[in-house]
Design an enzyme around this catalytic site. Sequence first.
Site, mmCIF file in Angstrom:
data_model
loop_
_atom_site.group_PDB
_atom_site.id
_atom_site.type_symbol
_atom_site.label_atom_id
_atom_site.label_comp_id
_atom_site.label_asym_id
_atom_site.label_seq_id
_atom_site.Cartn_x
_atom_site.Cartn_y
_atom_site.Cartn_z
ATOM 1 N N LYS B 119 43.702 32.674 34.943
ATOM 2 C CA LYS B 119 43.881 33.619 36.045
ATOM 3 C C LYS B 119 45.229 34.333 35.964
ATOM 4 O O LYS B 119 45.374 35.455 36.447
ATOM 5 C CB LYS B 119 43.737 32.903 37.389
ATOM 6 C CG LYS B 119 42.386 32.199 37.575
ATOM 7 C CD LYS B 119 41.197 33.121 37.351
ATOM 8 C CE LYS B 119 39.891 32.365 37.239
ATOM 9 N NZ LYS B 119 38.791 33.165 36.709
ATOM 10 N N HIS B 210 35.682 40.085 50.806
ATOM 11 C CA HIS B 210 35.488 39.815 49.387
ATOM 12 C C HIS B 210 34.395 40.771 48.897
ATOM 13 O O HIS B 210 33.248 40.652 49.298
ATOM 14 C CB HIS B 210 35.079 38.355 49.209
ATOM 15 C CG HIS B 210 34.786 37.968 47.811
ATOM 16 N ND1 HIS B 210 35.439 36.945 47.174
ATOM 17 C CD2 HIS B 210 33.925 38.476 46.920
ATOM 18 C CE1 HIS B 210 34.975 36.858 45.936
ATOM 19 N NE2 HIS B 210 34.047 37.769 45.760
ATOM 20 N N LYS B 239 30.740 31.060 48.914
ATOM 21 C CA LYS B 239 29.934 32.114 49.515
ATOM 22 C C LYS B 239 28.662 31.547 50.132
ATOM 23 O O LYS B 239 28.068 30.620 49.593
ATOM 24 C CB LYS B 239 29.558 33.142 48.442
ATOM 25 C CG LYS B 239 30.773 33.836 47.850
ATOM 26 C CD LYS B 239 30.433 34.568 46.566
ATOM 27 C CE LYS B 239 31.711 35.058 45.889
ATOM 28 N NZ LYS B 239 31.440 35.528 44.511
ATOM 29 N N GLU B 277 35.939 40.688 40.832
ATOM 30 C CA GLU B 277 36.057 40.395 42.257
ATOM 31 C C GLU B 277 37.323 41.029 42.819
ATOM 32 O O GLU B 277 38.391 40.926 42.211
ATOM 33 C CB GLU B 277 36.106 38.882 42.487
ATOM 34 C CG GLU B 277 34.841 38.159 42.062
ATOM 35 C CD GLU B 277 34.792 36.712 42.538
ATOM 36 O OE1 GLU B 277 33.680 36.205 42.724
ATOM 37 O OE2 GLU B 277 35.863 36.086 42.706
ATOM 38 N N ARG B 293 30.450 35.897 33.599
ATOM 39 C CA ARG B 293 29.112 35.294 33.555
ATOM 40 C C ARG B 293 28.243 35.986 34.588
ATOM 41 O O ARG B 293 28.716 36.827 35.330
ATOM 42 C CB ARG B 293 29.222 33.817 33.917
ATOM 43 C CG ARG B 293 29.971 33.669 35.236
ATOM 44 C CD ARG B 293 29.774 32.355 35.907
ATOM 45 N NE ARG B 293 30.811 32.081 36.877
ATOM 46 C CZ ARG B 293 30.778 32.425 38.156
ATOM 47 N NH1 ARG B 293 29.741 33.068 38.638
ATOM 48 N NH2 ARG B 293 31.758 32.137 38.979
#
Lengths: 168, 497
Positions: B119, B210, B239, B277, B293
């Site tokens: 990240k 988001h 989620k 995202e 993915r």
Amino acid sequence: MKYYVRSGDFERELEFERRDGRLVVRCGDRTLPLDFAMIGDGAAFSMLVGDRVCDVIVERNGGGCVVQMQGERYRLAVEDEHERAAGAVRPAALGGRQSITAAMPGAVVEVMVEPGQQVEAGATLLVLEAMKMQNPVQAQAAGRVVAVHVAAGKSVAAGALLVEIEPA
Amino acid sequence: VTSPFRRLLVANRGEIAVRVLRTAREMGIETVAVYSDADRSALHVRRADRAVRIGPPPPRESYLSIDAILAAAKESGAQAVHPGYGFLSENEDFAQACADAGLVFVGPPPAAIALMGDKVAARRAATQAGVPLVPGADQVGELHELRAMAQRIGYPVMLKAAAGGGGKGIRIVESEKALAEAARLARAEAANAFGDDRVYLEKFLVRPRHVEIQVLADRDGAVAHYGERECSVQRRHQKLIEESPSPAIDARTRAAMGEAACKLAAAVGYEGAGTVEFLWSEGEFYFLEMNTRLQVEHPITELRYGVDLVREQIRIAAGEPLGKVPEPRGHAIEVRINAEDPDTMLPSLGAITRLNLPSGPGVRVDAALYRGLEVTPYYDSLLAKLIVHADHRDAALARMERALRETRIVGVETVVPLALALVRGAELRSGVYDTGIVGRHVKATDEERLELAAIAAAAYRFLGAEQHAASGAAATRAQAISPWKLAGRLDVLRGQR
């Protein structure tokens, strides 16, 4: 026969009787015909209250029932008139010793306390792993740890007693 | 039409394995399932052409074992491997090992996985590609460093696993007092989930939403986006409900986000399906991470665009070029049905004893459920995904409510009651919501429905007691009623009419 059904502040007295073999339920000042048709093997019912249709699943759960109804779920305490008279369903004892139990099955990752130790409210007692999440298990109130029933690396079942704490 | 591969191994389980198998079958590709001992009877095994055991239930010894999966691919003669999501899907060593073994990995190149999987490196790549970032630390720190950084950007802050994804290892820290404990738990969770305990720190945004962009990229460097998915309905950073399009995003923002996502994908040499995202807060968007993915919530994009993303993944992996992006149509919503208590949100385990999944117009169910399925503690708690599509948002919400009301899963607790309450709730319906929506949700009581439930509970007890009395048994009121006896009694009652 009368039943008392509670959920939080909600309570209803419901009386069932048969009139010419047909079931009716009295709820407050209303008396309604009730048709409770079993679907399959015993937990699922198609209920008609008057002409109101409800698909329900009813399962017993301790002193009450869990009712699933069209995507909703209700936990209800149910007493009949005899049980109410006998005061059979008593509220859980307040205060006193805290018995910390596992809310779900899992593995104990780490135990942070030992018998004799003083803990504050909210202190992490141990870490339980379930479904890949590490969940801290905390003391609900301050006190002294009197027993630790698990060790790191052990698996525990839902409801297993983990730690006992006495008021300080 | 010739199939790009003769035989595809699906290195996953559960609903996503079934999802991938379905498309492979439609493409005329033979399918190979892999399974742990806990999954011998699972639907993904039963729906495949071939199946290979890969080890005992713990994921480390089965679905996360690169050696076991490669051995299964060799044994079964598979030419390509689809990793699904989770497990090894974002593991560059696995992607590399597939390539080394002469297998086509249906996903991006190992280097792109590695870059986006770290990240910290991903944030750097985003900065270089001109994609805006949330203020925070771009280096992984020890506790004293985290403390200094948090002080600089101000509390509340978020701790995240450097190797993370899927919400694992994320902690919100409200104050310096809580930092040490949160860091310790986040590290332990990260180490356990990803084998890497590094964590980093980020500013916690006000009422963030988001919103993510679906991208597809082919081997020739063509990149296209398939619009956004709004995934702000979350609990524990997982989620719960997703929708597309996002009610918050206008055409200009959508175009800007899509362009940013495509630029990032191109910059890292991306191939296949990926998701960028973003957090959206007060009109601005910030890069969060890229998932290299297929996403759990990919079906809402599929329904709006009329595209099969798994088919696109397989085509791209076979070296075929991107297709034209179709015009999106209508509104799609997904609800994830997890096995957990809707009040406490704790996992619920058990066997599925009764099952009714919804159907009808505009409803799609992606699941690997069957009556008798044991929900074990070894794997993710996702049982099924309910996806609906309609001409506009209000119709999609009404359709989702209808589908949730038709859903009946007995044997484990599920989030259906919570999802239903949210879908019916004013906040979700208004479209003005953020990632705090589940936390703010107050359980509303509809007295009329509660009364019906009360009648059902009491009627169940009354009929049981009546049966008990009729059978002449001692009236032990606390004793559970045998459903078979009750069934017999009710049959008699019905016959009397």
